[in-house]
Design an enzyme around this catalytic site. Structure first.
Site, short mmCIF file in Angstrom:
data_model
loop_
_atom_site.label_atom_id
_atom_site.label_comp_id
_atom_site.label_asym_id
_atom_site.label_seq_id
_atom_site.Cartn_x
_atom_site.Cartn_y
_atom_site.Cartn_z
NE ARG A 75 -3.85 0.57 1.87
CZ ARG A 75 -5.07 0.58 2.40
NH1 ARG A 75 -5.32 1.25 3.50
NH2 ARG A 75 -6.06 -0.09 1.83
CG HIS B 165 -8.23 -0.02 -3.05
ND1 HIS B 165 -7.49 -1.13 -2.68
CD2 HIS B 165 -8.88 0.38 -1.90
CE1 HIS B 165 -7.68 -1.39 -1.41
NE2 HIS B 165 -8.52 -0.50 -0.91
CD GLN C 271 -12.90 -1.74 -1.12
OE1 GLN C 271 -12.11 -1.69 -0.18
NE2 GLN C 271 -14.14 -2.17 -0.97
CG ASP D 286 -13.46 6.24 -1.10
OD1 ASP D 286 -13.41 6.11 0.13
OD2 ASP D 286 -12.44 6.23 -1.83
CB CYS E 130 -14.12 1.23 -0.27
SG CYS E 130 -13.66 2.96 -0.13
NE ARG F 73 -10.36 -5.28 0.31
CZ ARG F 73 -9.61 -4.27 0.71
NH1 ARG F 73 -10.16 -3.19 1.21
NH2 ARG F 73 -8.28 -4.32 0.61
N1 CP Z 1 -11.19 -0.24 2.19
C1 CP Z 1 -9.94 -0.35 2.65
O1 CP Z 1 -8.99 -0.53 1.87
O2 CP Z 1 -9.82 -0.26 3.99
P1 CP Z 1 -8.47 -0.08 4.79
O3 CP Z 1 -7.93 1.29 4.43
O4 CP Z 1 -8.84 -0.17 6.24
O5 CP Z 1 -7.52 -1.15 4.39
N1 NVA Z 2 -9.81 6.64 -1.55
C1 NVA Z 2 -9.46 6.20 -0.22
C2 NVA Z 2 -9.71 4.74 -0.11
C3 NVA Z 2 -9.49 4.18 1.27
C4 NVA Z 2 -9.68 2.69 1.32
C5 NVA Z 2 -8.02 6.54 0.06
O1 NVA Z 2 -7.19 6.41 -0.85
O2 NVA Z 2 -7.72 6.94 1.17
#
Ligand code: CP
Ligand code: NVA
Length: 339
Positions: free
Chosen positions: A137, A164, A167, A259, A299, A327
């Site tokens: 990430r 993502h 997701q 989101d 999400c 997930r």
């Molecule tokens: N939706 C999602 O990716 O959640 P987290 O940021 O908690 O991993």
């Molecule tokens: N768009 C959000 C998604 C979190 C799961 C971010 O990037 O923070």
């Protein structure tokens, strides 16, 4: 790992290690032989075909439905996944780690900005010598690409500023379960044209589902992926719409998705964004403009009272916690198919 074709020598070597399915009948045995994604990176929905996307959904569903089948513990037996996090996480971190455990393997959690203590390529080259996969990430999508370019083991994008994909797998699995099909559905997204949207719109276009987004001017999805989505949609018959009017976007929608207005790394823009996204909240008034049986999706994490109201998030139309549950199953499918 490079994504150009599954015939590379290193991929074949990995595949052959994974081909010995346990004896006995199991609905899951076919997963050992599924080599379409073996050794591949999961950089984004952008790089995957319709068949590959549907394979991940099928495997996720089978793993979910056969949760207590002992075969599950054979998929990652003896394997270890590195989980690199530059940003916080609840769902991605817990489901990847629990997923590896349930598949018989292990996960190692590493936190911090990549490229500071040593270069990203050097990190990748080290992990490559010890482990079987990397989940990352990152802030910059380029960091995921650098990891992939410098490791022979699969690299899985656990969220970057561009996509993502994990997701999206969970979301389309949830859609399929809620609606009993994906064909002919319309998914409407209300809010920021961000990483989540990029993966959703590409997924929808590739499988021939309809997709609309309503965002304030200046918050559209990234140009190259939007154009790619439109191009793909021409071939699959998806109707793809961009509007600045949430009511137009949710018309005839089977699912309404939102989101956060402020993604991780954008915290300094919070005040401006909250003003700019005024009118882009998913609430009862907007849900009433979608199909009567439309589901509400998010999400998570949610910012209650901003992009979505409590009554929708906790209400009868919400499938938000099904998405969160899925997930786990989607990630397990990705792990079982790639590592
Ligand atoms: N939706 C999602 O990716 O959640 P987290 O940021 O908690 O991993
Ligand atoms: N768009 C959000 C998604 C979190 C799961 C971010 O990037 O923070």
């Amino acid at each position: 790992m490079n994504n150009e074709g599954v015939g590379a020598a290193s991929v074949s070597a990995q595949s052959s290690q994974r081909m010995s399915a346990p004896q006995g009948r199991s609905a899951l045995n076919y997963i050992f032989a599924a080599d379409q994604l073996r050794g591949r990176d999961i950089i984004g929905i952008e790089q995957l075909t319709k068949e590959e996307l549907l394979l991940v959904l099928q495997v996720a569903l089978d793993l979910k439905q056969n949760k207590f089948d002992g075969t599950q513990t054979q998929f990652s037996k003896g394997q270890t996944l590195a989980m690199l996090f530059e940003k916080p996480s609840l769902r991605t971190r817990v489901t990847f780690e629990a997923g590896m455990t349930q598949l018989g393997g292990n996960a190692i959690y590493l936190e911090g900005q990549l490229g500071l203590r040593e270069s990203v390529p050097d990190v990748a080259k080290n992990l490559d010598r010890w482990l079987d996969g990397i989940m990352a990430r990152t802030f910059d999508h380029d960091t995921v690409l650098q990891l992939a370019a410098n490791a022979n083991i699969p690299v899985i994008n656990g969220l970057s500023d561009r996509e993502h994909p994990c997701q999206a797998f969970a979301d389309f699995l949830t859609l399929q379960e809620s609606k009993g099909k994906l064909d002919g559905l319309k998914l409407a997204f209300i809010g920021d044209g961000n990483n989540v949207v990029n993966s959703l719109m590409l997924f929808a276009a590739k499988i021939g589902m309809h997709f609309s987004i309503a965002c304030p001017p200046g918050y559209e999805p990234v140009k190259d992926l939007w154009e790619l989505t439109l191009e793909i949609a021409k071939g699959t018959g998806s109707k793809i719409v961009l509007t600045h009017d949430p009511v137009e976007a949710v018309k005839d929608a089977d699912a309404v998705y939102t989101d956060t207005w402020v993604s991780m790394g954008q915290e300094s823009e919070t005040e401006k964004r909250v003003k700019d996204f005024n009118g882009f909240q998913v609430n009862a008034e907007l849900m009433a403009k979608a199909k009567q049986d439309a589901i509400a999706m998010h999400c998570l994490p949610a910012h209650r009272g901003y992009e979505i109201t409590d009554d929708i998030l906790d209400g009868k139309q919400s499938v938000v916690f099904d998405q969160a549950e899925n997930r786990l199953h989607a990630q397990k499918a990705v792990i079982a198919l790639t590592l």
